[in-house]
Design a protein around this motif. Structure first.
Motif, PDB file in Angstrom:
ATOM      1  N   UNK A   7       0.841  -1.199   0.000  1.00 29.39           N
ATOM      2  CA  UNK A   7       0.000   0.000   0.000  1.00 29.39           C
ATOM      3  C   UNK A   7       0.876   1.250   0.000  1.00 29.39           C
ATOM      4  N   UNK A   8       0.222   2.416  -0.068  1.00 29.44           N
ATOM      5  CA  UNK A   8       0.956   3.669   0.076  1.00 29.44           C
ATOM      6  C   UNK A   8       1.037   4.049   1.555  1.00 29.44           C
ATOM      7  N   UNK A   9       1.752   5.122   1.838  1.00 20.88           N
ATOM      8  CA  UNK A   9       1.992   5.507   3.221  1.00 20.88           C
ATOM      9  C   UNK A   9       0.796   6.100   3.928  1.00 20.88           C
ATOM     10  N   UNK A  10      -0.177   6.627   3.170  1.00 25.18           N
ATOM     11  CA  UNK A  10      -1.328   7.266   3.808  1.00 25.18           C
ATOM     12  C   UNK A  10      -2.104   6.281   4.665  1.00 25.18           C
ATOM     13  N   UNK A  11      -2.182   5.042   4.224  1.00 22.52           N
ATOM     14  CA  UNK A  11      -2.907   4.018   4.983  1.00 22.52           C
ATOM     15  C   UNK A  11      -2.245   3.797   6.334  1.00 22.52           C
ATOM     16  N   UNK A  12      -0.908   3.766   6.335  1.00 21.41           N
ATOM     17  CA  UNK A  12      -0.148   3.456   7.545  1.00 21.41           C
ATOM     18  C   UNK A  12      -0.252   4.582   8.566  1.00 21.41           C
ATOM     19  N   UNK A  13      -0.393   5.818   8.118  1.00 25.15           N
ATOM     20  CA  UNK A  13      -0.408   6.968   9.028  1.00 25.15           C
ATOM     21  C   UNK A  13      -1.811   7.460   9.348  1.00 25.15           C
ATOM     22  N   UNK A  14      -2.833   6.752   8.869  1.00 27.34           N
ATOM     23  CA  UNK A  14      -4.212   7.179   9.128  1.00 27.34           C
ATOM     24  C   UNK A  14      -4.756   6.474  10.357  1.00 27.34           C
ATOM     25  N   UNK A  15      -5.467   7.233  11.203  1.00 27.50           N
ATOM     26  CA  UNK A  15      -6.091   6.631  12.371  1.00 27.50           C
ATOM     27  C   UNK A  15      -7.441   6.014  12.075  1.00 27.50           C
ATOM     28  N   UNK A  16      -7.885   6.065  10.821  1.00 30.85           N
ATOM     29  CA  UNK A  16      -9.163   5.482  10.430  1.00 30.85           C
ATOM     30  C   UNK A  16      -8.968   4.047   9.953  1.00 30.85           C
ATOM     31  N   UNK A  17     -10.032   3.271  10.063  1.00 30.20           N
ATOM     32  CA  UNK A  17     -10.042   1.972   9.419  1.00 30.20           C
ATOM     33  C   UNK A  17     -10.181   2.167   7.911  1.00 30.20           C
ATOM     34  N   UNK A  18      -9.335   1.504   7.162  1.00 34.91           N
ATOM     35  CA  UNK A  18      -9.366   1.577   5.706  1.00 34.91           C
ATOM     36  C   UNK A  18      -9.478   0.163   5.153  1.00 34.91           C
ATOM     37  N   UNK A  19     -10.370  -0.044   4.207  1.00 38.07           N
ATOM     38  CA  UNK A  19     -10.461  -1.338   3.537  1.00 38.07           C
ATOM     39  C   UNK A  19      -9.620  -1.291   2.270  1.00 38.07           C
ATOM     40  N   UNK A  20      -8.559  -2.102   2.231  1.00 37.51           N
ATOM     41  CA  UNK A  20      -7.703  -2.205   1.053  1.00 37.51           C
ATOM     42  C   UNK A  20      -8.208  -3.340   0.172  1.00 37.51           C
ATOM     43  N   UNK A  21      -8.232  -3.112  -1.121  1.00 35.43           N
ATOM     44  CA  UNK A  21      -8.650  -4.127  -2.080  1.00 35.43           C
ATOM     45  C   UNK A  21      -7.535  -4.311  -3.104  1.00 35.43           C
ATOM     46  N   UNK A  22      -7.030  -5.534  -3.213  1.00 31.34           N
ATOM     47  CA  UNK A  22      -5.923  -5.834  -4.118  1.00 31.34           C
ATOM     48  C   UNK A  22      -6.368  -6.870  -5.137  1.00 31.34           C
ATOM     49  N   UNK A  23      -6.361  -6.479  -6.408  1.00 35.94           N
ATOM     50  CA  UNK A  23      -6.633  -7.437  -7.479  1.00 35.94           C
ATOM     51  C   UNK A  23      -5.394  -8.302  -7.698  1.00 35.94           C
ATOM     52  N   UNK A  24      -5.575  -9.371  -8.441  1.00 41.10           N
ATOM     53  CA  UNK A  24      -4.459 -10.268  -8.760  1.00 41.10           C
ATOM     54  C   UNK A  24      -3.287  -9.483  -9.355  1.00 41.10           C
ATOM     55  N   UNK A  25      -3.602  -8.548 -10.231  1.00 40.89           N
ATOM     56  CA  UNK A  25      -2.556  -7.776 -10.913  1.00 40.89           C
ATOM     57  C   UNK A  25      -1.844  -6.802  -9.988  1.00 40.89           C
ATOM     58  N   UNK A  26      -2.383  -6.573  -8.786  1.00 42.91           N
ATOM     59  CA  UNK A  26      -1.739  -5.658  -7.841  1.00 42.91           C
ATOM     60  C   UNK A  26      -0.622  -6.338  -7.055  1.00 42.91           C
ATOM     61  N   UNK A  27      -0.502  -7.658  -7.177  1.00 39.70           N
ATOM     62  CA  UNK A  27       0.588  -8.387  -6.538  1.00 39.70           C
ATOM     63  C   UNK A  27       1.752  -8.520  -7.519  1.00 39.70           C
ATOM     64  N   UNK A  28       2.972  -8.504  -6.997  1.00 36.11           N
ATOM     65  CA  UNK A  28       4.131  -8.718  -7.863  1.00 36.11           C
ATOM     66  C   UNK A  28       4.492 -10.207  -7.896  1.00 36.11           C
ATOM     67  N   UNK A  29       5.382 -10.577  -8.799  1.00 40.87           N
ATOM     68  CA  UNK A  29       5.959 -11.926  -8.892  1.00 40.87           C
ATOM     69  C   UNK A  29       4.949 -13.021  -9.223  1.00 40.87           C
ATOM     70  N   UNK A  30       3.784 -12.683  -9.742  1.00 39.89           N
ATOM     71  CA  UNK A  30       2.788 -13.719 -10.000  1.00 39.89           C
ATOM     72  C   UNK A  30       3.184 -14.646 -11.145  1.00 39.89           C
ATOM     73  N   UNK A  31       4.194 -14.285 -11.953  1.00 39.11           N
ATOM     74  CA  UNK A  31       4.653 -15.163 -13.028  1.00 39.11           C
ATOM     75  C   UNK A  31       5.625 -16.223 -12.521  1.00 39.11           C
ATOM     76  N   UNK A  32       6.274 -15.974 -11.415  1.00 38.05           N
ATOM     77  CA  UNK A  32       7.317 -16.885 -10.942  1.00 38.05           C
ATOM     78  C   UNK A  32       6.953 -17.619  -9.663  1.00 38.05           C
ATOM     79  N   UNK A  33       5.857 -17.250  -9.042  1.00 36.71           N
ATOM     80  CA  UNK A  33       5.406 -17.896  -7.803  1.00 36.71           C
ATOM     81  C   UNK A  33       4.203 -18.772  -8.121  1.00 36.71           C
ATOM     82  N   UNK A  34       4.127 -19.936  -7.489  1.00 33.69           N
ATOM     83  CA  UNK A  34       3.015 -20.859  -7.709  1.00 33.69           C
ATOM     84  C   UNK A  34       1.781 -20.337  -6.985  1.00 33.69           C
TER      85      UNK A  34
END
Length: 649
Positions: free
Chosen positions: A512-539
């Protein structure tokens, strides 16, 4: 002209030794550079190589892209309108006679000219002369493009021209020349220019591998057993048949099955020979020969059980790649690096990988004379690839809930499951259960004492669990509550990480970006498959653990230590992203209300308001627990201009 180069043999006496030995035994043949055309000046080259009246000789610096030197011989031919019009270029006498073995090759680089296209006969010939005045030649049609090519003439293919007394003694060659035919008939006069470079005597053909492509050499998709046996012929004790046993991720429906009956003999070996390819293929030295293979437990008792893939060029040279055959019936993949090709003892030389015309398979059954036994292998999808074929098992079932932290009775139970992983070692993480939580009653709390310096992070990770998959259409959601205590140090390294790992310990990461880490609010993060790295080399179809990490900053070496507390909850894998909630102003009779839309039933939200959009209160709004996808909140009279936002708790 530079003198021919010789391999060392008793120091500087090598040339003398050749003369003496040749009169009583076989001549010693070395790979030799006859002419590199690397003269100090163009005039020196013209003085060494004399052209016929209509052949204008010059030097050119337009050499082949992979040539060693910087200069080549250029010849402009001005062909008159006569029958069998011919021009030539005579080379200088060599400083010492050159010995050419009948198994060697005369190789040189050549660039032609499209002007030759209309000619009815346009052969170029390389002539060789011995010290008795006899001469012979090798020839072929001149290229009709200006792209550099290579000619490889087998020495044994030398021809005697009509005007030579006899073939030359290849052990005593003292001069070379080039003859160029312009036509057989008396066609219109024309001019054509060629270039020649790097005339050498070689043990193997010179190969300039053309542009290589990935290709399927053999898919073993034959209609009948008979068709397969015609294409792939087994040795006496190798029974070849079609099989419908294929690898789980194979693209076809059949493979080649070979049943080997190994006799009780030393170095028991059987073979399967493939038919000539429809056209030669080029294999780059950086490419891979890849095939699927299934072995047999019967090989386990053998003392030598190597499988070899052989490749043959059109000159009859061959090489091989090999590895021990599998001793299980699981499908495996062999990836042979083309550059690791080996020359078997009975091959004249390594093959030209740019002109491969056939493949075959050799299977050893033993080195010692073991008891006779039978073993069966399957082969499928022989390919030339730019990269090794890396394939994972079939994916496991998805795991919808990663963790909602409701199952842990206390902090001890939490830490029986999760373990710490921090960097550097002076960073300390304390994991506990926190209440209340945005979903259920419990959340994970991470109190992290970040160490001084750069890139400090703290994390917890799960144990290795039953495998689960991350589908390509997956959306991973996680709720995160940061700590404003980090707001003053946020930089491009401040981030929340959710990572998943396969059985080999290789991981994919969502950051994520730094704003999530420094916010006192609850934030729902949503990550699509394409938002992860190394998906070509990891099973990603067989993930076995996860990690939850907070990185404090990139910082500098002087960055001071700092402590912060974070909460994480409700990590799930779904297949659709949750839509953000919506706000709208509506009228209810004479009153204004705020309509909340696209809510998630069961979730709690907080409606906050401010008169200054640049300054929002951290809490104190109206709490709304969604019982459906919409809700309505009355607007309390306040400042003339009021701004509202909805925060997920």
């Amino acid at each position: 002209m530079k003198a021919p180069s010789f391999s060392s043999f008793h120091g500087s006496r090598f040339a003398i030794a050749v003369v003496c030995i040749s009169s009583i035994a076989s001549t010693i043949h070395a790979q030799t550079s006859i002419e590199s055309f690397e003269y100090a000046t163009g005039d020196d080259l013209v003085a060494a190589w004399q052209g016929s009246p209509n052949a204008i000789v010059s030097a050119t610096d337009k050499v082949a892209p992979t040539a060693i030197g910087k200069m080549a011989l250029q010849v402009q031919f001005n062909f008159p309108s006569v029958e069998w019009t011919t021009e030539f270029i005579n080379g200088p006498e060599l400083p010492e006679p050159v010995a050419i073995g009948s198994e060697q090759y005369l190789s040189f680089r050549i660039k032609g000219d499209p002007a030759f296209l209309p000619a009815d006969f346009k052969n170029l010939y390389l002539y060789a002369y011995d010290d008795a005045g006899n001469f012979g030649r090798w020839g072929t049609a001149i290229p009709t493009t200006d792209v550099w090519q290579i000619f490889n003439f087998p020495a044994s293919a030398i021809e005697k021209p009509w005007n030579s007394t006899e073939l030359p003694d290849l052990g005593r060659i003292v001069k070379f020349a080039f003859y160029q035919y312009g036509s057989q008939a008396a066609i219109e006069p024309y001019t054509a220019t060629i270039a020649i470079d790097e005339l050498t005597v070689r043990d193997t053909p010179l190969s300039e591998v053309p542009t290589t492509v990935e290709s399927v050499v053999e898919a073993f998709e034959y209609a009948t057993d008979e068709d397969l046996v015609v294409a792939w012929k087994g040795s006496g004790n190798a029974i070849v048949t079609r099989s419908d046993s294929v690898a789980p991720r194979a693209t076809g429906k059949s493979s080649m099955q070979v049943e080997f009956h190994f006799g009780s003999s030393e170095w028991a070996t059987e073979t399967v020979t493939g038919s000539p390819l429809a056209a030669p293929i080029a294999i780059g030295s950086g490419q891979y020969l890849t095939l699927r293979i299934k072995g047999d437990p019967a090989f386990a008792a053998s003392d030598f059980k190597n499988f070899y893939l052989y490749a043959y060029d059109e000159a009859g040279n061959f090489g091989r790649w090999g590895a021990p055959v599998p001793t299980t019936t699981d499908w495996e993949i062999f990836n042979f690096n083309a550059a690791n090709i080996e020359k078997p003892w009975d091959s004249p030389g390594l093959p030209d990988l740019g002109r491969i015309v056939r493949f075959s398979v050799f299977q050893y059954g033993s080195q010692a004379a073991l008891e006779p036994y039978t073993a069966t292998i399957h082969l499928d999808e022989l390919m030339v690839r730019n990269t090794p074929l890396s394939e994972f098992p079939l994916p496991s079932a998805p795991r919808a809930l990663i963790d909602d932290f409701e199952s842990y009775s206390n902090d001890t139970a939490l830490l029986d499951f999760y373990s710490y992983l921090n960097s550097p070692a002076t960073t300390a993480t304390t994991a506990t259960l926190a209440t209340p939580a945005p979903q259920g009653s419990k959340a994970l709390q991470l109190a992290i004492d970040f160490a001084a310096g750069q890139y400090p992070w703290g994390s917890v990770r799960s144990p290795v669990l039953q495998a689960f998959s991350l589908p390509t259409n997956a959306v991973v959601t996680v709720r995160v509550k940061g700590d404003p205590n980090l707001a003053s140090v946020v930089d491009d390294g401040t981030s929340f990480w959710l990572s998943f790992y396969d059985k080999n310990g290789q991981g994919i990461n969502y950051v994520s970006d730094g704003a999530v880490v420094a916010s006192g609010d609850w934030t729902t993060l949503e990550a699509k498959f394409s938002d992860f790295n190394n998906t070509d080399t990891v099973d990603v179809g067989n993930l076995v653990r996860w990690r939850i990490l907070v990185q404090g900053w990139t910082g500098t070496a002087e960055s001071a230590p700092l402590s912060a507390t974070f909460q994480v909850d409700d990590i799930r894998i779904g297949t659709t992203a949750a839509e953000p909630p919506q706000l709208a102003i509506a009228r209810d009779g004479s009153n204004l209300v705020i309509t909340l839309g696209k809510l998630v039933p069961g979730k709690s939200y907080e409606l906050r308001s401010t008169a200054n959009v640049a300054q929002w209160p951290m809490s104190g709004g109206t709490t709304v627990t969604a019982t459906g996808s919409t809700a309505t909140v009355p607007i309390t009279p306040g400042p003339a201009a009021t701004f509202f936002k909805l925060v997920e708790k």
